[in-house]
Design a protein around this motif. Structure first.
Motif, short mmCIF file in Angstrom:
data_model
loop_
_atom_site.label_atom_id
_atom_site.label_comp_id
_atom_site.label_asym_id
_atom_site.label_seq_id
_atom_site.Cartn_x
_atom_site.Cartn_y
_atom_site.Cartn_z
N SER A 64 0.83 -1.20 0.00
CA SER A 64 0.00 0.00 0.00
C SER A 64 0.87 1.25 0.00
N TRP A 65 0.29 2.37 -0.41
CA TRP A 65 0.93 3.67 -0.23
C TRP A 65 0.84 4.01 1.26
N LYS A 66 1.76 4.87 1.71
CA LYS A 66 1.72 5.31 3.10
C LYS A 66 0.48 6.19 3.33
N GLY A 116 3.65 1.59 2.47
CA GLY A 116 2.96 1.65 3.76
C GLY A 116 3.08 0.33 4.48
N ASN A 150 -4.51 2.50 1.19
CA ASN A 150 -3.61 2.77 2.32
C ASN A 150 -4.22 2.54 3.69
#
Ligand code: NAG
Ligand code: NAG
Ligand code: NAG
Ligand code: NAG
Ligand code: NAG
Ligand code: NAG
Ligand code: NAG
Ligand code: NAG
Ligand code: NAG
Ligand code: NAG
Ligand code: NAG
Length: 477
Positions: free
Chosen positions: A174-176, A184, A255
């Protein structure tokens, strides 16, 4: 047809090549060509673009691939961990043939970083699948591809999982945050051990797992995409293909740790969420604790496996508990136990297990009986008549009752002799298919105090399994 279409195709190709020379919308980067911050690369069919972008409210700049639609949808990011702070970024082929992103003073921001390149004659190309590839022009092979280095998005044709030959593991991270594409805490990938399954994690902690692919668990068939799982000695992966090439559907690990299946609605010009994983309470990994079953349709979603009782007696009074279950009576190992078959279950997680793919179910049962810490067994392959052997040791984790489930896969749970009370009467039956005999309802209601929760100790394939207080009055009907 061949004679007519071939020259036409050549003519069109020539026009496209000519256009590519003068416009910035080429699909390839060759040596001496660059993509700078104000240029984009466009795939041949126009589906995907590669270029520089700024996520959310961030001032940082990243090189990425996005879908060529009105809503900004980034599907891949190159320099996730190393953003540019200005528009100095340039993507080009390096002297050694690697694709490199350089910033101020030619500092390397990101690189395909192939160490053992056999030649420096390479071309980068953005394919219409959204895959950015680096092709070795000598060997005509892909020496690197973005599909092997996914970000948070799974595209059609992409493999999620392992190439065991070279130890490559492809998984989503995931993205942060919406402003920060750096990795993330959530990941979604394939656990290849034993029977492969997909697993969503937060850090190292499991959040959700699909259940073993071979036990009949499949991504629901649908009209949008064709799911496919492959598990052989060379590769273990999940992928999906499209029925209709014009369908736009992606799978994104967002996220906050949800895996969303999105489909583009071309009339509303927006994404529609088709489904999300985890989808319900029972999808949450180990929701009910050890040796318990999660049944989403029940008021009390957690119940203990046959032969087990809630670990904490307080759990009996609360509707939502997750404390798990312990054995009601100690096993009189190695004598006097047997198994109860449960059907329609997501098999327990493979924590401590043993597998032999050529064993019969009968031998599997014997193997489990041999070892007192073996708590359950099942066919490792449920298709056809079923074959192979899977043994579980210790606590059984993350079992859920599946809905609308059709499979001949059964999980055999080890229980003490007292739970096989009528064994003598049904000895004639095949022991492998031993299930609780069917009793007259009134007799059962009496013996179980009207199905009170405290007597509900597990779930059978045909419904609830109840612990019966006294057996003398019970007669199978
Ligand atoms: C990118 O290159 C083009 C053509 O050489 C040039 O006009 C443009 O200013 C460059 N953009 C940046 C951000 O360097
Ligand atoms: C941008 O990053 C470079 C190094 O990558 C650094 O030298 C420069 O000071 C940064 N500029 C700003 C405005 O932060
Ligand atoms: C590519 O490799 C060859 C031989 O290894 C070398 O002579 C040549 O200079 C290289 N090209 C570039 C642009 O570095
Ligand atoms: C480079 O290394 C990879 C992985 O170790 C290997 O699969 C590949 O064959 C190697 N390529 C060359 C040209 O040696
Ligand atoms: C694919 O989808 C497009 C757009 O919805 C539709 O026009 C086309 O008929 C479909 N093609 C097939 C083979 O179903
Ligand atoms: C992630 O997906 C879940 C489920 O669809 C949703 O509730 C949540 O808001 C999403 N998170 C973000 C940050 O978009
Ligand atoms: C697509 O959007 C239109 C317009 O908002 C809507 O009527 C339709 O139901 C949507 N289709 C799907 C499959 O969601
Ligand atoms: C698996 O079971 C078969 C049949 O019982 C046996 O011949 C084989 O040795 C077993 N393999 C392993 C690794 O235990
Ligand atoms: C029983 O199985 C466990 C777990 O695999 C193992 O550690 C133990 O040695 C086995 N015991 C016997 C008697 O085989
Ligand atoms: C599972 O069993 C079926 C039917 O016997 C067989 O066709 C299939 O190859 C088996 N799968 C594996 C992974 O062994
Ligand atoms: C079970 O329910 C019946 C009818 O509701 C009632 O007469 C009986 O007393 C109940 N038995 C127990 C043990 O609760």
């Amino acid at each position: 047809m061949q004679f007519v279409s071939l020259p036409v195709a050549c003519y069109i190709t020539a026009i496209i090549l000519a256009l590519a020379k003068i416009s910035e919308a080429a699909e390839t980067i060759t040596r001496y060509e660059v993509i700078n911050d104000s240029m984009t690369l466009v795939s041949a069919g126009g589906k995907f673009k590669l270029g520089f972008f700024r996520p959310g409210n961030s001032e940082n700049r990243y090189l990425g691939i996005w879908l060529n639609i009105p809503t900004q949808t980034i599907v891949w990011v190159a320099n996730r961990n190393n953003p540019l702070n200005d528009s100095s970024g340039v993507l080009k082929i390096g002297d050694d043939g690697n694709l490199i992103l350089v910033g101020h003073t030619e500092s390397i921001i990101w690189s395909t970083n192939i160490q053992n390149m056999s030649s420096n004659i390479t071309i980068a190309q953005l394919l219409d699948s959204g895959n950015l590839v680096l092709r070795d022009e000598k060997t005509e092979t892909y020496v690197w591809q973005s599909f092997d280095n996914p970000s948070d998005t799974m595209l059609a044709g992409m493999k999620l999982g392992w190439d065991l030959r070279i130890g490559l593991n492809r998984y989503l991270t995931s993205w942060k945050s919406a402003d920060d594409p750096s990795p993330g805490e959530f990941s979604y990938g394939v656990d290849p051990r034993g029977l492969p399954q997909s697993v969503l994690r937060k850090g190292s902690a499991k959040q959700f797992r699909s259940g073993p692919w071979d036990s009949g668990i499949r991504v629901t068939a649908n009209r949008l995409f064709i799911p496919k799982v492959v598990a052989d000695p060379e590769e273990v992966y999940y992928k999906y293909d499209l029925y209709n090439k014009s369908t736009l559907t992606i799978s994104v690990l967002n996220n906050s740790g949800a895996l969303q299946r999105l489909v583009w609605n071309s009339s509303s010009l927006g994404w529609a969420v088709i489904y999300t994983l985890p989808n319900d309470q029972c999808d949450n990994y180990g929701r009910c604790g050890s040796n318990a079953i999660c049944t989403i349709s029940d008021a009390q979603i957690c119940s203990c496996l046959t032969g087990y009782v809630p670990k904490s007696s307080q759990d009996l009074d609360v509707l939502i508990w997750s404390g798990g279950c312990i054995r009601a009576n100690p096993l009189n190992c190695p004598r006097g136990e047997g198994f109860i078959a449960l059907a329609g279950m997501k098999l327990p997680d493979l924590l401590e297990f043993w597998m032999n793919t050529s064993m019969t179910l009968k031998d599997c049962r014997k193997e489990c009986l041999k070892n007192c810490s073996c708590t359950a067994y099942a066919n490792s392959n449920a298709t056809g008549g079923g074959n192979g052997c899977l043994l579980w040791f210790g606590d059984l984790i993350d079992i859920r009752k599946l809905t609308e489930y059709e499979s001949n896969q059964k999980l055999y749970i080890r229980v003490t002799a007292s739970y096989l009370g009528t064994r003598a009467k049904i000895q004639a039956r095949d022991e492998e298919n031993l299930e609780l005999p069917i009793f007259n309802m009134v007799t059962i209601a009496e013996a179980t105090h009207n199905f009170s929760y405290t007597n509900k100790i597990g779930e059978g394939g045909f419904g609830s399994v109840y612990k019966v207080i006294s057996t003398p009055f019970l007669k199978p009907i």
